[in-house]
Motif scaffolding. Structure first.
Motif, short mmCIF file in Angstrom:
data_model
loop_
_atom_site.label_atom_id
_atom_site.label_comp_id
_atom_site.label_asym_id
_atom_site.label_seq_id
_atom_site.Cartn_x
_atom_site.Cartn_y
_atom_site.Cartn_z
N GLY A 273 161.13 50.50 -75.49
CA GLY A 273 162.45 51.06 -75.70
C GLY A 273 162.39 52.56 -75.93
N ALA A 274 163.33 53.30 -75.33
CA ALA A 274 163.35 54.76 -75.47
C ALA A 274 164.71 55.25 -75.92
CB ALA A 274 162.93 55.44 -74.17
N GLU B 113 160.47 51.85 -70.87
CA GLU B 113 161.92 51.88 -70.92
C GLU B 113 162.49 51.33 -69.61
OE1 GLU B 113 165.75 52.09 -71.20
OE2 GLU B 113 164.51 52.48 -72.97
#
Length: 567
Positions: A25-26, A48
Motif C-alpha cells: 500500500g502507498a 501499490e
C-alpha cells in the motif's frame, strides 16, 4: 515470471529477492512506512495496486471529492521541513490539491523508487523454519521479507451494489471509487446516482449543476452538515506554520487525533435555550463543529435524538418541496452513527428542477436494465449510472489476498467471525506481520494520518527493540489479543455506533460478520495503550531468536545462528 538465460532456458524461475521489509500500500501509511524504514537503513520494497502514490486519493477523482477534515490537520507531521514548504489554499482541500500534496511529499522524500506501482500482492506466506515472509505479486515476482507491513487502509476495496442486472446496462457505468482520470461531461445527459453516503453527497451537489437530469436513488438518507469551506490567506498560513508544533501536539492528545474542537459539556447540563443556541452556532460554524459541541452525543440516545431533530429541521428549511424534504430526513438511526458527512449545497440541489429524488424505501430497485434502473413503479432511462456505494471497509483489503501465518493459519480463517488483533497492529499466529490503521484500532473514527504515524512509529520501535536484543520474530500472545478484543467489545457496547447499519459494523457486505470491532475509546487513549504495550520489555508479546537457517539480511545467503528459543 521467467527470465531468458544465456542457454535459452525461458522457464528458469526468477530467484526470490531478499529484503528486510515488504510494505503493501502507498497511501499515507505506506508512504510514511517507506520513509521511516528506509531511514532506519533497512532494505525495503513497497507495492501499490494503483499507478502512483496516494491511496484513496489516487482513485477518488469524482466531481466534488474533498477531504472532510481541515487541510492543515490532514497532512503529515513527521517532517517540519515539509510543513514549512507546503502551503494549503483551502480549509478543506479538494482532491486535486490533496493529490498535489501527496506527490510533493513523494518527490521531496524520493519515495517512488522504493515502490512498485500497478502491482498487487497476491500472497504472503510465513516460513516458521526460515523466519521470513514469502511475498508474491501478480507480476510473478517473489520476495523474501523479514517483516511485512500491511498499509492497506480501512477503505480500499470498492463495493458494488448487490442489484440484479448491473452488467446489462448499456450506458456509461462509473464508480466513485475508481473514477476515470480524464474529465467526464454530464451536460444534456440523464444521469443516475446510486448511494447517498459521503461520496454520493459530494457527487450529487456537483453533477446536479451540469446534468440534463439527475436521478438520485436513495435507500438510506444521510445526515450532512454544511462544510462552510473558505480560502486560506497567506497571513493565516504563516500563523499556522509558526505554530505547527503546538497544533500537532494538540492533535496527538485529542480523542479524534485532530484539531476539531471538542467539549466536555454534557447535552442536558445546559438549558434548552442554551442548547438551541449552541446548535445554531455549530450549524453556522460548519464542518464537524456540531459533533464536538456536546461530549455525550454518541452515548446518550436522548441527547442524540435532540440533535438529530435539529438537523431534520434544517433540512425542512432548505428543501422547498415538503415531500422531498421529508424523504431526505434520516430516521431510524442515531445522528453520527453513520459516517458524518459535510456538504456545500447538497440539500439545495434538490430545489433544482432537473434533480429528482427516488426514495427506495418506498419504491425499491428491482433490477438494472439495458436502458437504466427499474424500480417497482417503473423504469428510469439513463445515459450514465454512477455507483457511490462505498467499500468493503476495515477488513476487505486484508481479506482480498492470501495471508498465511504459522501452521497454515490464514487471516481469512482467523477473521471468519470478525476482525481480531492486538491494538489493531499485530495478530497472534502471524509473526512479524504488522498493520497500520488496522480494524481493531480507532481507524475510521480518528484522523487516519495521525493513526498511521503512530502505528509506523510503534512498529519501528518494536523492530529496534528486536535488533537490540538479537531477536528474530515478534507476535502478541493469545491472552493479550483476547484482552484487547474484550476491551474493544466492552467499549463498543456503550456507543451508539452500534445502532446503525453501516460499513463500521460490516452491514454493507452480504454474509460479512456483524459487529463493531473499532476501538471507540479515542485516539489519545489508543496511543496510551500502544505506549503501555511497548513498556516492560513488550511483556504482551512472544519473541524468537534466529534459527539455524535464517537468511542473512540483504544477501539471501544462509548462515549459522542460534537455535530458536522463547523470547
Amino acid at each position: 515470471m521467467t527470465t531468458q538465460t544465456p542457454h535459452g532456458n525461458a522457464n528458469a524461475p526468477t530467484p526470490p529477492q531478499r529484503i528486510d521489509v515488504a510494505i503493501v500500500g502507498a497511501g499515507f501509511g505506506g508512504m510514511y512506512a517507506v520513509y521511516k524504514f528506509r531511514e532506519m537503513g533497512l532494505k525495503i520494497q513497497g507495492f501499490e495496486a494503483g499507478g502512483d502514490v496516494g491511496g484513496v486519493w489516487y482513485w477518488n477523482r469524482y466531481p466534488g471529492a474533498r477531504v472532510d477534515l481541515p487541510s492543515i490537520d490532514y497532512s503529515f507531521s513527521f517532517s517540519p521541513e515539509i510543513e514549512q514548504e507546503w502551503t494549503w489554499s483551502e480549509q478543506f482541500a479538494a482532491q486535486p490539491e490533496l493529490l498535489r500534496y501527496i506527490n510533493f511529499v513523494a518527490d521531496r522524500l524520493d519515495l517512488r523508487r522504493h515502490i512498485q506501482f500497478n502491482t498487487r500482492v497476491t500472497s504472503a506466506v510465513w516460513s516458521e523454519e526460515r523466519q521470513l515472509w514469502t511475498v508474491k505479486t501478480d507480476r510473478g515476482a517473489v520476495y523474501e521479507a523479514t517483516y511485512c507491513i500491511m498499509a492497506t487502509g480501512p477503505l480500499s476495496i470498492p463495493k458494488d451494489p448487490e442489484i440484479p442486472g448491473l452488467e446489462r446496462f448499456k450506458g456509461r457505468l462509473l464508480r466513485a471509487a475508481r473514477w476515470p482520470h480524464e474529465p467526464v461531461r454530464f451536460e444534456g445527459l440523464r444521469v443516475g446516482v446510486i448511494g447517498t453516503g459521503s461520496s454520493g453527497i459530494q457527487i450529487v451537489q456537483e453533477v446536479g449543476k451540469e446534468a440534463g437530469e439527475l436521478f438520485v436513488f436513495q435507500r438510506t438518507p444521510s445526515f450532512t452538515m454544511p462544510m462552510r469551506n473558505e480560502d486560506l490567506t497567506p497571513e493565516y498560513m504563516a500563523e499556522v506554520k509558526r505554530h505547527y508544533a503546538g497544533i500537532r501536539e494538540s492533535a496527538r492528545n485529542s480523542a479524534v487525533g485532530g484539531v476539531r474542537p471538542q467539549s466536555t459539556r454534557a447535552f442536558f447540563s445546559v438549558t434548552p435555550r442554551q442548547r438551541q443556541q449552541l446548535l445554531e452556532d455549530a450549524w453556522k460554524s460548519g464542518g464537524l463543529a456540531m459533533l464536538g459541541t456536546f461530549c455525550d452525543l454518541m452515548t446518550n440516545a436522548e441527547a442524540n435524538e435532540h440533535v438529530a431533530q435539529f438537523v431534520r429541521g434544517k433540512i425542512g428549511e432548505v428543501v422547498k418541496d415538503p415531500v422531498t424534504a421529508e424523504q431526505l430526513k434520516p430516521r431510524g438511526y442515531p445522528i453520527f452513527a453513520r459516517r458524518p458527512c459535510l456538504d456545500s449545497s447538497y440539500y439545495e440541489t434538490y430545489n433544482r428542477p432537473n434533480v429528482h429524488l427516488v426514495d427506495l424505501l418506498n419504491d425499491p430497485i428491482v433490477e438494472i436494465t439495458e436502458k437504466g434502473v427499474r424500480t417497482q413503479s417503473g423504469e428510469v432511462e439513463l445515459d450514465m449510472l454512477i455507483l457511490a456505494t462505498g467499500y468493503d471497509g476495515l477488513t476487505g483489503a486484508m481479506l482480498a489476498f492470501d495471508v498465511v501465518g504459522r501452521d497454515g493459519r490464514t487471516v481469512n480463517g482467523k477473521w471468519q467471525d470478525g476482525a481480531r488483533s492486538y491494538l489493531g497492529l499485530m495478530m497472534e499466529g502471524f509473526p512479524n506481520l504488522f498493520m497500520t490503521t488496522g480494524p481493531n484500532g480507532p481507524a475510521a473514527l480518528a484522523n487516519i494520518i495521525r493513526i498511521s504515524e503512530n502505528d509506523v512509529d510503534w512498529i519501528a520501535a518494536a523492530m529496534q527493540h528486536m535488533q537490540g536484543q538479537g531477536l528474530a520474530t515478534i507476535e502478541p500472545t493469545a491472552q493479550a489479543e483476547q484482552g484487547w478484543m474484550d476491551l474493544v467489545y466492552t467499549l463498543s457496547q456503550r456507543s451508539l455506533l452500534l445502532k446503525a447499519k453501516t460499513w463500521y459494523v460490516g452491514a454493507n457486505v452480504k454474509d460479512k460478520p456483524q459487529g463493531l470491532t473499532l476501538f471507540t475509546g479515542g485516539f489519545a487513549k489508543y496511543r496510551e495503550h500502544c505506549a503501555a504495550a511497548a513498556q516492560d520489555g513488550y511483556r504482551n508479546f512472544t519473541f524468537q531468536r534466529p534459527t539455524l537457517t535464517r537468511p542473512v539480511p540483504h544477501t539471501g545467503q544462509e548462515a549459522p545462528a542460534e537455535a530458536a528459543v522463547a523470547g
